[in-house]
Scaffold this active site. Sequence first.
Site, mmCIF file in Angstrom:
data_model
loop_
_atom_site.group_PDB
_atom_site.id
_atom_site.type_symbol
_atom_site.label_atom_id
_atom_site.label_comp_id
_atom_site.label_asym_id
_atom_site.label_seq_id
_atom_site.Cartn_x
_atom_site.Cartn_y
_atom_site.Cartn_z
ATOM 1 N N GLY A 42 0.845 -1.196 0.000
ATOM 2 C CA GLY A 42 0.000 0.000 0.000
ATOM 3 C C GLY A 42 0.876 1.240 0.000
ATOM 4 N N ALA A 44 2.425 2.906 2.416
ATOM 5 C CA ALA A 44 3.658 2.822 3.197
ATOM 6 C C ALA A 44 4.609 1.771 2.614
ATOM 7 C CB ALA A 44 3.340 2.506 4.655
ATOM 8 N N HIS A 266 -15.733 5.960 12.046
ATOM 9 C CA HIS A 266 -15.906 7.079 11.122
ATOM 10 C C HIS A 266 -17.365 7.517 11.110
ATOM 11 C CE1 HIS A 266 -15.880 9.442 7.502
ATOM 12 N NE2 HIS A 266 -14.571 9.362 7.451
ATOM 13 N N ARG A 330 -13.687 13.281 14.206
ATOM 14 C CA ARG A 330 -14.437 12.059 13.945
ATOM 15 C C ARG A 330 -15.020 11.414 15.194
ATOM 16 N NH1 ARG A 330 -10.671 9.367 9.217
ATOM 17 N NH2 ARG A 330 -11.372 10.856 7.649
ATOM 18 N N ARG A 435 -7.470 9.652 15.028
ATOM 19 C CA ARG A 435 -6.786 10.190 13.858
ATOM 20 C C ARG A 435 -7.643 11.255 13.203
ATOM 21 N NH1 ARG A 435 -7.136 9.391 8.648
ATOM 22 N NH2 ARG A 435 -8.412 7.517 8.738
#
Lengths: 638, 256
Positions: A42, A44, A266, A330, A435
């Site tokens: 992905g 990273a 989320h 969030r 996050r």
Amino acid sequence: MELNSKIPEGPIAEKWTNYKFDRKLVNPANRRKYDIIVVGTGLAGGAAAATLGEQGYNVKAFTFHDSPRRAHSIAAQGGINAAKNYKGDGDSVYRLFYDTVKGGDFRAREANVYRLAEESVRIIDQMTAQGVPFAREYGGLLDNRSFGGAQVSRTFYARGQTGQQLLLGVYQQLERQIGLGNVALYNRTELVDVVVVDGRAAGIVVRDLLTGELASHSAHAVVLATGGYSNAFFLSTNAMACNVTAAWRAHRKGAAFANPCYTQIHPTCIPQSDDFQSKLTLMSESLRNDGRIWCPKDPDETRSPELIPEEDRDYYLERRYPSFGNLAPRDIASRAAKIVVDEGKGVGPLKNGVYLDFADAIGRLGEDTIRERYGNLFEMYERITDESPYQQPMRIYPAVHYTMGGLWVDYELMTTVPGLYAAGEANFSDHGANRLGASALMQGLADGYFVLPNTISNYLAPQLGTTPVPTDHPEFKAAEAAATERFAGYLAIGGTRSPDSFHQELGKIMWDYCGMERTKQGLEKALSEIPALHEEFRKDLRVTGSGTSTNQTLEKAGRVDDFFELAQVMCLDALTREESCGGHFRAEHQTDEGEAERDDDHFAEVAAWEWTGDPSKPIRNTEPLTFDNVHLAVRSYK
Amino acid sequence: MSELNVTLKVWRQAGPDAAGSFDTIKADGINDEMSFLEMLDVVNERLINLGKEAIVFDHDCREGICGTCSLMINGQAHGPAKGTATCQLHMRKFHDGQEIVIEPFRATAFPVIRDLMVDRSAFDKIVASGGFITAETGGAPDANLTPIPKPVADAAMDAAACIGCGACVAACPNSAANLFTAAKVSHLNLLPQGQAERYGRVEAMVDTMEDFFGSCTNHGECQEACPKEISIDFIALMNKDYLKSKFKNRRMVSRK
């Protein structure tokens, strides 16, 4: 277990610069003498593999997908943050750092977050040079939008498919290295064990998903960039194949697992429509730029949304958090939605959602502008629900989306096993307990492009002249034998239930007791139910087919087995953390107004769990967190 | 919400070299809110409960963006809904009692691995041959140094939206990969950053494509099947650049 975070000396703004100068280097001619394994392709993993290949190392990259372009980074919609201050609205590296530490509810390491904010700027430059078609203004300069938890516009985007475009950028760089022979790619190949010899990472054991064959690979260093573990909940916005196996197998070989209870729910996903649902679909947070969230004031409301007059609507985010309004972070937006739905004010056939309404924005800006900004998201919503958001408000509800916890890593992204690194969502480092939107892409790319390629040489340089442990070493043979036995074992049980049916049941336990709101009682219940269900899994699993050809049922069985063990440490972590912070909300710890209540005296620390051989009895180690720059404060978005 | 009873005719093939055949499977009591792949999940769950092997098919994000899912459904790549990948197709597009034929994407360059799963790695080889901008990590100038007119950036984005699923190849009577290749060539060749390698890129990518795939004869089936509705105009752009490349790269076809 010793947890040495290796944070460099000096003022916060100079730490990374100092580190980069002080670390040991490997000269370009010597790099070809080193082998590096990267698992996961992905943002990273792909970026790390490509960059290490460019630098001259021998890289082996592994993915269980058919192509590196499929990794779940691709599904990120809204954007990527960077402290460019192109809008001149007061952004800076320091402000991005500050927002991220505060947004993480003061549970992240300051030095890591500052480095992330510093590198954010270079990510945009790098990706633009590689041809990522970011959105632009008419003058040709880059456009920005706003995201939750920030009062500046710093989010770069490519329509509603930013993750796709960034991943394709990374994939293209990786394919270039594959074409040049610097990176060897192993696709449809899944990690099944990590091998440690003399206390250092020596390599991995992998399973070919087409033939079932096991093989060992050794290297001087191993990088895991294998994503998060949201699928422990069964229903999440993660792709179907996302799993914890690589990180969990590393954990079982000595890598500490940090803050497993930090999961992000989320706020804007499409509500579940029935029991057969296989996954949930996210609607980008960027929609909250122009959409207004509301629910009817009356739980018995039966009118369709456009017939409900203003005075009968509750714009609860705007009411409770006037300065951030619909762009509240969030965790806060999710919990607020849960509160109104629990009060019976939910909307839709199952009364399990709230409205995200674009009528005002369409009136103000026109349908064309809204189509330009969110067209593909609106189409996706309509395909799934058969309702047009241009005509009626979307229905949304929170869903598990991202995991802030992960393998514990030091400043160099090295786990507690020397030579074993973790990057991207697989590690725990930068987001604390929550996050912020548009920060996952930033972290994956920072780790892969700019952090890891700088820190890994510090470990490799002293090993010059050594060769990797040969793959016929007894530790490799033992790991291969254990994996052979494990997969043969799943096939041999011959019970009555599919891996999916167990996964679904485990997910329900996790969502009910370790989801958006956790209680001591609930977590204890989960901790008694999970081992019992795991025991049933071992006795009553049914995997049809064989182990010598493509068998997706068998793949799934291995992943679900690991989720069972992880789920226990998630619940234990949530149980021991007697406070509420970010995505971790303990009902016992809240203010009179229902906001999360932290306990900085006792829990300003990272919990790093150590494997003991018994998944129900891991050891909790701690790394204290100090805040020298951003002062501990009650997080307020009012 | 209503329930459907459908009959599936599914391609089953034990391995790359095995002979395949259609299996007829009754799928009763299918909720029309389900996605097509959720329907297959339900069918697989039932097969496992009967002690049979589940149908193998590629899928992952189920949001229409990763490009992993495929399937020919009643002879159409990704099924009957326009601009929609299989994972975003819903059962409400089918009617009670319908027979649904499910096959893998068929093309010589996409050999069947098992059942409905095929090997699309030829696409990766096309990208590896030139589908990138050489910009190694570290040396990039400020992103706003090169303004890109919005229409140019938008056109590049239209091409870059390709998800690499292979529907264009499966739909093409010649099994050509021109739409896939043209999308990547155009994305990069339209941008100022892509100019330095423009002609080398198009030549290398087209030549690699021709090692694996058939030739384009402008049927336009690819554009109809594309879940991202990528325009065949990009094929014209690619052909124009490819033609030029033969002069620009000073390698005439006859001397090759």
